[in-house]
Design a protein around this motif. Structure first.
Motif, mmCIF file in Angstrom:
data_model
loop_
_atom_site.group_PDB
_atom_site.id
_atom_site.type_symbol
_atom_site.label_atom_id
_atom_site.label_comp_id
_atom_site.label_asym_id
_atom_site.label_seq_id
_atom_site.Cartn_x
_atom_site.Cartn_y
_atom_site.Cartn_z
ATOM 1 N N VAL A 3 36.208 49.378 41.551
ATOM 2 C CA VAL A 3 37.719 49.108 40.603
ATOM 3 C C VAL A 3 38.499 48.431 41.428
ATOM 4 O O VAL A 3 39.308 47.778 41.115
ATOM 5 C CB VAL A 3 38.397 50.625 40.077
ATOM 6 N N GLU A 4 38.616 48.691 42.874
ATOM 7 C CA GLU A 4 39.444 47.867 43.752
ATOM 8 C C GLU A 4 38.965 46.399 43.696
ATOM 9 O O GLU A 4 39.911 45.571 43.548
ATOM 10 C CB GLU A 4 39.147 48.339 45.359
ATOM 11 N N ALA A 5 37.637 46.198 43.675
ATOM 12 C CA ALA A 5 37.367 44.702 43.483
ATOM 13 C C ALA A 5 37.826 44.178 42.461
ATOM 14 O O ALA A 5 38.253 43.016 42.164
ATOM 15 C CB ALA A 5 35.847 44.666 43.562
ATOM 16 N N MET A 6 37.670 44.803 41.080
ATOM 17 C CA MET A 6 38.132 44.218 39.775
ATOM 18 C C MET A 6 39.607 44.169 39.878
ATOM 19 O O MET A 6 40.074 43.287 39.178
ATOM 20 C CB MET A 6 37.789 45.331 38.755
ATOM 21 N N ALA A 7 40.364 44.910 40.632
ATOM 22 C CA ALA A 7 41.771 44.848 40.590
ATOM 23 C C ALA A 7 42.371 43.499 41.284
ATOM 24 O O ALA A 7 43.404 42.953 40.665
ATOM 25 C CB ALA A 7 42.316 45.773 41.909
ATOM 26 N N VAL A 8 41.513 42.697 41.925
ATOM 27 C CA VAL A 8 41.554 41.400 42.452
ATOM 28 C C VAL A 8 40.980 40.216 41.530
ATOM 29 O O VAL A 8 40.888 39.202 41.762
ATOM 30 C CB VAL A 8 41.627 41.203 43.996
ATOM 31 N N GLY A 9 40.199 40.842 40.552
ATOM 32 C CA GLY A 9 39.618 39.800 39.420
ATOM 33 C C GLY A 9 38.143 39.622 40.073
ATOM 34 O O GLY A 9 37.628 38.667 39.345
ATOM 35 N N THR A 10 37.731 40.329 40.995
ATOM 36 C CA THR A 10 36.129 39.987 41.101
ATOM 37 C C THR A 10 35.250 40.831 40.378
ATOM 38 O O THR A 10 35.440 42.059 40.312
ATOM 39 C CB THR A 10 36.066 40.264 42.636
ATOM 40 N N PRO A 11 34.322 40.296 39.936
ATOM 41 C CA PRO A 11 33.486 40.777 39.018
ATOM 42 C C PRO A 11 32.499 41.667 39.507
ATOM 43 O O PRO A 11 32.206 41.677 40.936
ATOM 44 C CB PRO A 11 32.559 39.835 38.088
ATOM 45 N N ALA A 18 40.661 41.024 51.397
ATOM 46 C CA ALA A 18 40.387 39.684 51.427
ATOM 47 C C ALA A 18 38.934 39.417 50.889
ATOM 48 O O ALA A 18 38.815 38.322 50.212
ATOM 49 C CB ALA A 18 40.715 39.049 52.761
ATOM 50 N N LEU A 19 38.327 40.401 51.489
ATOM 51 C CA LEU A 19 36.613 40.277 51.063
ATOM 52 C C LEU A 19 36.762 40.312 49.585
ATOM 53 O O LEU A 19 35.681 39.431 49.065
ATOM 54 C CB LEU A 19 35.953 41.268 51.821
ATOM 55 N N TYR A 20 37.147 41.400 48.894
ATOM 56 C CA TYR A 20 37.021 41.448 47.700
ATOM 57 C C TYR A 20 37.630 40.292 46.834
ATOM 58 O O TYR A 20 36.899 39.783 45.866
ATOM 59 C CB TYR A 20 38.280 42.649 47.060
ATOM 60 N N LYS A 21 38.741 39.631 47.363
ATOM 61 C CA LYS A 21 39.142 38.427 46.547
ATOM 62 C C LYS A 21 38.182 37.399 46.553
ATOM 63 O O LYS A 21 38.322 36.649 45.584
ATOM 64 C CB LYS A 21 40.497 38.311 46.700
ATOM 65 N N ARG A 22 37.592 37.084 47.524
ATOM 66 C CA ARG A 22 36.728 35.893 47.993
ATOM 67 C C ARG A 22 35.604 35.983 47.566
ATOM 68 O O ARG A 22 34.877 34.923 47.505
ATOM 69 C CB ARG A 22 37.031 35.403 49.455
ATOM 70 N N ALA A 23 35.071 37.025 47.103
ATOM 71 C CA ALA A 23 33.739 37.394 46.887
ATOM 72 C C ALA A 23 33.317 36.699 45.414
ATOM 73 O O ALA A 23 34.115 36.745 44.600
ATOM 74 C CB ALA A 23 33.259 38.631 47.004
ATOM 75 N N THR A 24 32.251 36.046 45.396
ATOM 76 C CA THR A 24 31.566 35.673 44.058
ATOM 77 C C THR A 24 31.411 36.898 43.135
ATOM 78 O O THR A 24 31.919 36.828 42.131
ATOM 79 C CB THR A 24 30.404 34.821 44.083
ATOM 80 N N ALA A 25 30.825 38.148 43.698
ATOM 81 C CA ALA A 25 30.708 39.352 43.073
ATOM 82 C C ALA A 25 30.532 40.293 43.882
ATOM 83 O O ALA A 25 30.142 40.189 45.182
ATOM 84 C CB ALA A 25 29.741 38.944 42.017
ATOM 85 N N LEU A 26 31.115 41.499 43.545
ATOM 86 C CA LEU A 26 30.523 42.739 44.334
ATOM 87 C C LEU A 26 29.314 43.202 43.660
ATOM 88 O O LEU A 26 29.365 43.334 42.595
ATOM 89 C CB LEU A 26 31.698 43.897 44.166
#
Length: 390
Positions: free
Chosen positions: A305-313, A284-292
């Motif tokens: 890669v996990e962050a990018m999996a949910v569309g987070t740059p 959920a943190l990955y998905k809601r973040a503006t960016a990692l």
């Protein structure tokens, strides 16, 4: 010297088939997660490891520990590092195996096998302690520096014993060539992109014990995720928040927690520490973040890669594994330096990136891609291993 052995009642189970080997087994860790998938590709093959501190990962009957597990060294990896080159040379560990598939980021590739056995090494990294101390400050310790020269010689010698080597990135392959003077295939490690995506889409955090963390998140924030150790440079994640005026969430845990909290308390923006989040909350943190924000120079880097999996740059350093996983100004923004102007420019740029494109880019690092590549590599060298594959 620590002498390694396997209990005699287990030794026969190795038969004349194969054995899987990992540096050590812990409850968390990127290499442990990779090895877990590796072991699932060969589900009937026994596992040898110096110690098993994660009994829930595998059936106890499948895992063979060495005598090092009976010593305090199992709780001190830096101290154990000097004993492991001797431990791996015990004749008892893999004497009856026809082939060994070794997951190595320190000295597991030193494993002694029978003269006619095939030795395959999947390399997460040549030991950073001795080969790349600039990437891991722990290599700057007096004991590490003193041991580096003789360990380099023996490490290169053991690498020459491998029948074939696979590296987890081109970055690591280049270091294998430079340090070990061996060539290597590149097989990217598995990332559970489908599981991360599914968990985030289904908002599984609502059923997690620590789900209240998600409910209280700011509308926009920069995210840092890693173990709390110095070389991960979480201080730069906080600096990114200060430079851009965005709140910061840092998720993880480790020995540098007090230092991270001290930096957080002194920051001019809201910095929240999420200690060891559950998988559902992390997704959920990955998905809601503006960016990692990922400042560390990693050999590959599963978290981005996990962050990018949910569309987070991803905003990261233009070096190491990120050069292979993040496309500049397409799935993230790569910086030469984490200065104020660069960070401000990066945040402006990633806000405009299409999240569906970012998400799709992660699929080439999936579990399925790894299983196919790993199985094909092993089968091409040890055809009989295919009979034990899932």
């Amino acid at each position: 010297m620590v002498v390694a052995y396997l209990r005699s009642d287990m030794n026969d189970d190795l038969s004349r088939k194969g054995v899987l080997v990992h540096e050590w087994l812990e409850p968390t860790g990127g290499s442990e997660n990779v090895f877990e998938v590796m072991a699932s590709v060969f589900p009937e093959t026994p596992i040898v490891t110096p110690w098993n501190n994660a009994p829930g990962r595998f059936s106890p009957a499948r895992v063979r520990e060495t005598s090092l597990a009976q010593t305090p060294l199992r709780h001190s990896k830096p101290a154990a590092a000097l004993a492991l080159p001797f431990v791996w040379r015990s004749k008892a560990l893999a004497a009856s195996a026809e082939w060994a598939l070794i997951s190595s980021h320190l000295f597991a590739h030193h494993l002694r096998v029978a003269p006619d056995a095939t030795k395959l090494v999947y390399v997460h990294t040549p030991a950073r302690y001795i080969w790349s101390p600039e990437l891991d400050p722990r290599g700057a310790a007096l004991s590490a520096r003193a041991a580096a020269a003789p360990l380099k010689w023996i490490d290169r010698k053991r690498a020459r014993e491998a029948s074939s080597i696979a590296a987890n990135s081109r970055f690591v392959r280049d270091r294998v060539r430079r340090h070990w003077q061996r060539d290597a295939e590149v097989i990217y490690p598995p990332v559970a992109v489908l599981d991360v995506r599914r968990s985030a889409d289904e908002e599984a955090w609502q059923h997690a014990a620590d789900g209240d963390v998600v409910a209280g998140l700011p509308e926009e924030f920069l995210l840092g995720v890693s173990r709390f150790v110095s070389y991960k440079r979480l201080d730069l994640v906080i600096e990114a928040g200060v430079a851009t005026g965005l709140p910061v969430v840092i998720a993880g845990g480790g020995p540098e927690e007090d230092a991270i909290r001290s930096l957080a308390d002194g920051a001019s923006v809201d910095v929240r520490i999420v200690q060891r989040p559950s998988s559902a909350v992390l997704h959920a943190l990955y998905k809601r973040a503006t960016a990692l924000v990922f400042p560390a120079v990693e050999d590959f880097g599963i978290v981005p890669v996990e962050a990018m999996a949910v569309g987070t740059p991803v905003i990261g350093v233009g070096a190491g594994g990120l050069l292979e996983t993040v496309s500049h100004e397409e799935t993230g923004y790569l910086l030469e330096e984490f200065d104020r102007e660069g960070l401000q420019r990066a945040v402006r740029a990633v806000r405009e990136l299409p999240r569906d494109v970012i998400s799709a880019s992660a699929d080439r690092f999936s579990d399925a891609a790894f299983r196919s590549a790993l199985g094909g590599w092993v089968d091409s060298i040890v055809p009989q291993a295919s009979a034990t594959r899932a």
